[in-house]
Design a protein around this motif. Sequence first.
Motif, PDB file in Angstrom:
ATOM      1  N   LEU A   1      -8.579  -0.235   3.572  1.00  0.00           N
ATOM      2  CA  LEU A   1      -7.676   0.864   3.221  1.00  0.00           C
ATOM      3  C   LEU A   1      -7.153   0.707   1.793  1.00  0.00           C
ATOM      4  CD1 LEU A   1      -5.916   3.347   4.059  1.00  0.00           C
ATOM      5  CD2 LEU A   1      -4.192   1.676   4.728  1.00  0.00           C
ATOM      6  N   ALA A   2      -6.673  -0.487   1.468  1.00  0.00           N
ATOM      7  CA  ALA A   2      -6.126  -0.731   0.128  1.00  0.00           C
ATOM      8  C   ALA A   2      -7.206  -0.560  -0.939  1.00  0.00           C
ATOM      9  CB  ALA A   2      -5.510  -2.131   0.052  1.00  0.00           C
TER      10      ALA A   2
ATOM     11  N   GLU B   1       2.263   2.050  -3.152  1.00  0.00           N
ATOM     12  CA  GLU B   1       1.190   2.322  -4.107  1.00  0.00           C
ATOM     13  C   GLU B   1       1.032   1.214  -5.146  1.00  0.00           C
ATOM     14  OE1 GLU B   1       0.906   6.358  -5.500  1.00  0.00           O
ATOM     15  OE2 GLU B   1       1.679   7.133  -3.597  1.00  0.00           O
TER      16      GLU B   1
ATOM     17  N   GLY C   1      -9.944   1.231  -0.754  1.00  0.00           N
ATOM     18  CA  GLY C   1     -10.302   2.642  -0.850  1.00  0.00           C
ATOM     19  C   GLY C   1      -9.291   3.436  -1.649  1.00  0.00           C
ATOM     20  N   ARG C   2      -8.023   3.182  -1.388  1.00  0.00           N
ATOM     21  CA  ARG C   2      -6.972   3.904  -2.131  1.00  0.00           C
ATOM     22  C   ARG C   2      -6.987   3.547  -3.609  1.00  0.00           C
ATOM     23  NH1 ARG C   2      -1.769   4.704   1.738  1.00  0.00           N
ATOM     24  NH2 ARG C   2      -2.881   5.843   3.347  1.00  0.00           N
ATOM     25  N   ALA C   3      -7.463   2.330  -3.917  1.00  0.00           N
ATOM     26  CA  ALA C   3      -7.553   1.897  -5.315  1.00  0.00           C
ATOM     27  C   ALA C   3      -8.831   2.400  -5.981  1.00  0.00           C
ATOM     28  CB  ALA C   3      -7.475   0.372  -5.392  1.00  0.00           C
TER      29      ALA C   3
ATOM     30  N   ALA D   1     -14.462  -1.319  -0.457  1.00  0.00           N
ATOM     31  CA  ALA D   1     -13.809  -0.778   0.732  1.00  0.00           C
ATOM     32  C   ALA D   1     -14.819  -0.645   1.871  1.00  0.00           C
ATOM     33  CB  ALA D   1     -13.171   0.575   0.429  1.00  0.00           C
TER      34      ALA D   1
ATOM     35  N   LEU E   1      -1.266  -1.039  -5.396  1.00  0.00           N
ATOM     36  CA  LEU E   1      -2.542  -1.301  -4.744  1.00  0.00           C
ATOM     37  C   LEU E   1      -3.198  -2.611  -5.164  1.00  0.00           C
ATOM     38  CD1 LEU E   1      -3.839   2.348  -4.766  1.00  0.00           C
ATOM     39  CD2 LEU E   1      -2.798   1.086  -2.871  1.00  0.00           C
TER      40      LEU E   1
ATOM     41  N   VAL F   1       0.854  -1.196   0.000  1.00  0.00           N
ATOM     42  CA  VAL F   1       0.000   0.000   0.000  1.00  0.00           C
ATOM     43  C   VAL F   1       0.887   1.242   0.000  1.00  0.00           C
ATOM     44  CG1 VAL F   1      -1.618   1.375   1.373  1.00  0.00           C
ATOM     45  CG2 VAL F   1      -2.041  -1.072   1.038  1.00  0.00           C
ATOM     46  N   LYS F   2       1.903   1.252   0.867  1.00  0.00           N
ATOM     47  CA  LYS F   2       2.796   2.417   0.941  1.00  0.00           C
ATOM     48  C   LYS F   2       3.560   2.621  -0.361  1.00  0.00           C
ATOM     49  CE  LYS F   2       3.339   2.400   5.916  1.00  0.00           C
ATOM     50  NZ  LYS F   2       3.137   3.744   6.417  1.00  0.00           N
TER      51      LYS F   2
END
Length: 108
Positions: A76-77, A48, A79-81, A87, A50, A45-46
């Motif tokens: 979290l992953a 990116e 949502g970021r994607a 999510a 994803l 995740v950090k």
Amino acid sequence: EEKMDAGHTALAMGEMGDAAEHYRAATILDPNLADAWQSLGMALVKLEKLEEAITVLQKLVTLKPKDHLAYSSLSLALGRAGKIKEAEEAAAKAKAAGWGGDPTKLQA
């Protein structure tokens, strides 16, 4: 354990790519080591990465189907994607697990 320690050291040094590779090696050595899957997923995740993080964290959820942190990390992953619906579903499961419920019984 050696690979996990090396991953934690790399993480502490800010070497996220190296940390991810150590955690990945730990998952290969012990495919049932949930902490390695968790650490790998969050490192990805950090970084990116994803889609790969989502796959890894889905594996974590299969290993720990009633774990609050597993579902929170997956949420979290996702949502970021930009996978908002998924999510939200993972977040609801995290909440259920956090309350001591069984998130596997929630309907999508």
